[in-house]
Write a protein that holds these residues in place. Structure first.
Motif, PDB file in Angstrom:
ATOM      1  N   ASN A  69      59.571  20.527  27.273  1.00 30.15           N
ATOM      2  CA  ASN A  69      59.941  19.195  27.049  1.00 30.15           C
ATOM      3  C   ASN A  69      60.997  18.660  28.222  1.00 30.15           C
ATOM      4  O   ASN A  69      61.152  17.626  28.819  1.00 30.15           O
ATOM      5  CB  ASN A  69      60.622  19.030  25.864  1.00 30.15           C
ATOM      6  CG  ASN A  69      59.813  18.628  24.678  1.00 30.15           C
ATOM      7  OD1 ASN A  69      59.131  17.690  24.775  1.00 30.15           O
ATOM      8  ND2 ASN A  69      59.329  19.846  23.860  1.00 30.15           N
TER       9      ASN A  69
ATOM     10  N   GLY B   6      53.352  19.137  27.945  1.00 34.08           N
ATOM     11  CA  GLY B   6      54.333  19.491  29.268  1.00 34.08           C
ATOM     12  C   GLY B   6      53.900  20.678  29.911  1.00 34.08           C
ATOM     13  O   GLY B   6      53.725  20.862  31.084  1.00 34.08           O
TER      14      GLY B   6
ATOM     15  N   PHE C 253      58.898  12.924  26.580  1.00 33.45           N
ATOM     16  CA  PHE C 253      60.328  13.099  26.889  1.00 33.45           C
ATOM     17  C   PHE C 253      61.260  12.291  26.038  1.00 33.45           C
ATOM     18  O   PHE C 253      62.143  12.797  25.428  1.00 33.45           O
ATOM     19  CB  PHE C 253      60.685  13.321  28.374  1.00 33.45           C
ATOM     20  CG  PHE C 253      62.059  13.750  28.478  1.00 33.45           C
ATOM     21  CD1 PHE C 253      62.430  14.866  28.315  1.00 33.45           C
ATOM     22  CD2 PHE C 253      63.122  12.860  28.841  1.00 33.45           C
ATOM     23  CE1 PHE C 253      64.084  15.292  28.429  1.00 33.45           C
ATOM     24  CE2 PHE C 253      64.313  13.060  28.830  1.00 33.45           C
ATOM     25  CZ  PHE C 253      64.856  14.396  28.938  1.00 33.45           C
TER      26      PHE C 253
ATOM     27  N   SER D 218      46.617  15.698  30.003  1.00 34.39           N
ATOM     28  CA  SER D 218      47.376  16.301  30.700  1.00 34.39           C
ATOM     29  C   SER D 218      46.904  17.283  32.149  1.00 34.39           C
ATOM     30  O   SER D 218      47.688  17.213  33.002  1.00 34.39           O
ATOM     31  CB  SER D 218      48.326  17.422  29.702  1.00 34.39           C
ATOM     32  OG  SER D 218      49.362  18.055  30.488  1.00 34.39           O
TER      33      SER D 218
ATOM     34  N   ASN E 220      58.817  17.523  31.030  1.00 34.63           N
ATOM     35  CA  ASN E 220      58.545  16.202  30.795  1.00 34.63           C
ATOM     36  C   ASN E 220      59.490  15.329  31.579  1.00 34.63           C
ATOM     37  O   ASN E 220      59.231  13.894  31.872  1.00 34.63           O
ATOM     38  CB  ASN E 220      58.295  15.922  29.336  1.00 34.63           C
ATOM     39  CG  ASN E 220      57.049  16.500  28.972  1.00 34.63           C
ATOM     40  OD1 ASN E 220      56.209  16.815  29.690  1.00 34.63           O
ATOM     41  ND2 ASN E 220      56.925  16.697  27.737  1.00 34.63           N
TER      42      ASN E 220
ATOM     43  N   PHE F 199      53.806  11.674  30.263  1.00 36.87           N
ATOM     44  CA  PHE F 199      54.842  12.772  29.947  1.00 36.87           C
ATOM     45  C   PHE F 199      56.526  12.009  29.700  1.00 36.87           C
ATOM     46  O   PHE F 199      57.016  12.655  29.080  1.00 36.87           O
ATOM     47  CB  PHE F 199      54.707  13.523  31.386  1.00 36.87           C
ATOM     48  CG  PHE F 199      53.488  14.242  31.546  1.00 36.87           C
ATOM     49  CD1 PHE F 199      53.261  15.158  30.682  1.00 36.87           C
ATOM     50  CD2 PHE F 199      52.847  13.878  32.578  1.00 36.87           C
ATOM     51  CE1 PHE F 199      52.002  15.908  31.020  1.00 36.87           C
ATOM     52  CE2 PHE F 199      51.468  14.533  33.065  1.00 36.87           C
ATOM     53  CZ  PHE F 199      51.160  15.535  32.077  1.00 36.87           C
TER      54      PHE F 199
ATOM     55  N   GLY G 233      54.817  17.360  22.629  1.00 40.77           N
ATOM     56  CA  GLY G 233      55.374  17.138  23.656  1.00 40.77           C
ATOM     57  C   GLY G 233      55.303  18.478  24.856  1.00 40.77           C
ATOM     58  O   GLY G 233      55.154  18.380  25.958  1.00 40.77           O
TER      59      GLY G 233
ATOM     60  N   SER H 247      54.212  19.563  34.072  1.00 38.24           N
ATOM     61  CA  SER H 247      54.159  18.000  34.060  1.00 38.24           C
ATOM     62  C   SER H 247      54.996  17.712  35.350  1.00 38.24           C
ATOM     63  O   SER H 247      54.762  17.797  36.664  1.00 38.24           O
ATOM     64  CB  SER H 247      54.682  17.329  32.868  1.00 38.24           C
ATOM     65  OG  SER H 247      55.979  18.040  32.524  1.00 38.24           O
TER      66      SER H 247
END
Length: 493
Positions: free
Chosen positions: A433, A235, A478, A78, A436, A474, A231, A241
């Motif tokens: 999230n 993120g 999501f 990430s 994302n 990413f 997630g 993200s």
């Protein structure tokens, strides 16, 4: 050529020479001292946001519950993908002097879709105020010497007070971006040094090695971790993200490249400065090509040398401290107590002094995040409104401060109301999230824009490939989050 057409529905970019970095920063020579003092800055604002919810809440919670292996590689991937993405977002800003939210309006079908949608997505993602709410829990514990009881209202009042402090910091500034840089020099520097010293004192070498090994070991996510948790960790590791672009406009206000020609938002104490409603770019000649390469090297130094390194340290140091706290206590953090969990364990093991040190650190970490996020929501809305509405520019007489500060007050009130509705970590997981979601949209908008820059500023082919990887990595989290939210997740662990 005096104009450079780019995209649709927005005026063509005017053309002017790139400024020299020495001209922008007011120095005769840009050596190491001058680089540190003048050129480094936007990455610190991004880093102040970065070392926050992912690092103090979501990362430690995930590691505290599931360990490093299977979680750490998500953090590293990430951070790498986001730093590449940040560079590409900033490339557009440095080459045109336009912030991304304005640039999106050049992508078909035009600004009537992308500009209001982008403002909505940023505010919807971050308006929950989970960082201020969690920091308010830390302030309560500092004042009362104990973690707040479930359902206590006083931490929310402290959270609102911290938002008011953000308003006061921006209101007292001559140049808002510079005030945020200075605040983050203090906050980020204090946070990283203090965390390093505490970890060296508290955490045994074996756990340092376990954490580092977890970062570079590809492994399946641990059994029991949910798609929403993983997630959220992806993120909010590093920054946000797909929505990282909302902070990259500070390169304009810093004066990087054509940002020097476009202007900036000054504070209440500063002189009124012109802020162009449309951007400026440079001609494709030898002199400007050489200057572009210099600005791009400064951008790379700021992003990879400061932001990436700081983001990795900012995730490593709190998570190993949490792992040690779990080992010492024999308990695991919950959503309700993760903001003050480490402080409580350190008090039991090392006495009240460590309790208060950990609480102060937690408050500083979460406040630095809320400082950047709260200001950025206001900034994105101000830039969008100022650039796209001639009627608003006439109403505020071309002074964006007349929109910026009233909007900040309105936003403060709305966040204050929302904070009373949920636990801080739940609010932060939702925001992460939502970040994302941006990865499903903005990498492709960015490819469109950057492919139409002057040739010296255009990305190489592999930059586009990395933007696609951002979309896949990413975006997967999501889609899985939405499936989990409405029914059953696509993937379980």
């Amino acid at each position: 050529m005096t104009e450079h057409p780019l995209g649709v529905s927005r005026p063509a970019l005017t053309v002017a020479d790139l400024p020299e970095p020495e001209e922008v920063f007011g120095v005769a020579r840009l050596g190491p001292k001058e680089l540190l003092k003048f050129a480094v800055g936007p990455s610190l604002i991004a880093l102040g946001i970065s070392i926050g919810s992912g690092e103090w809440l979501l990362g430690p919670q995930a590691v505290g519950q599931y360990g490093f292996v299977g979680v750490g590689w998500v953090i590293l991937v990430s951070a790498v993908l986001q730093t590449f993405y940040n560079v590409e977002c900033s490339r557009y800003v440095v080459a045109t002097g336009e912030v991304p939210v304005v640039g999106w309006g050049r992508v078909p079908p035009g600004y009537l879709l992308w500009v209001p949608l982008s403002v909505f997505v940023v505010i919807f993602a971050f308006i929950a105020g989970g960082w201020a709410s969690a920091a308010g829990q830390g302030v309560y514990a500092l004042v009362h010497g104990a973690v707040p009881p479930a359902g206590a209202g006083e931490p929310k009042l402290w959270a609102i007070a911290l938002l008011v402090l953000v308003f006061l910091i921006t209101a007292s500034a001559r140049r808002i971006s510079r005030a945020l840089e200075l605040a983050n020099w203090i906050l980020v520097g204090s946070i990283l040094v203090a965390l390093l010293l505490i970890d060296l004192f508290v955490v045994p070498f074996g756990q340092w090695w376990e954490a580092i090994r977890g970062f570079v070991t590809p492994a399946a996510p641990p059994a029991g971790i949910t798609a929403t948790q993983l997630g959220a960790l992806a993120g909010f590791t590093a920054l946000a993200s797909g929505l990282n672009w909302y902070v990259m406009g500070h390169y304009r206000d810093k004066g990087y490249g054509m940002g020097h020609r476009a202007g900036y938002i000054s504070g209440l104490r500063g002189e009124r400065r012109e802020l162009l409603a449309s951007g400026v770019t440079f001609p494709e000649d030898a002199r400007n090509t050489a200057l572009w390469k210099r600005w791009y090297r400064l951008l790379m130094l700021d992003m990879w040398g400061v932001f990436f390194v700081g983001a990795i340290l900012g995730m490593l140091l709190p998570t190993i401290l949490m792992a040690r706290a779990v080992e010492l206590s024999g308990r695991r953090p919950t959503q309700a107590d993760v903001p003050t969990f480490v402080a409580g364990v350190l008090r039991a093991e090392y006495g009240p002094a460590m309790f208060y040190v950990a609480l102060v650190l937690g408050v500083l970490i979460l406040f630095s995040t809320q400082l950047g996020i709260f200001e950025a929501m206001v900034r994105v809305a101000t830039d969008a409104a100022h650039a796209t509405s001639p009627r608003l520019r006439a109403l505020i007489e071309g002074d964006p401060r007349r929109f910026y500060y009233p909007f900040m007050i309105v936003l403060l009130v709305v966040i204050g109301v929302i904070m009373y509705q949920a636990l801080p970590v739940s609010l932060v997981q939702w925001s992460a999230n939502m970040s994302n979601l941006g990865a499903l949209i903005y990498p492709f908008l960015l490819m469109y824009l950057n492919s139409r820059l002057p040739r010296p500023a255009r990305p190489r082919w592999w930059h586009y490939a990395i933007l696609v990887l951002n979309f896949l990595f990413f975006g997967f989290f999501f889609v899985n989050f939405i499936a989990d939210f409405v029914g059953d997740p696509l993937v379980t662990f």
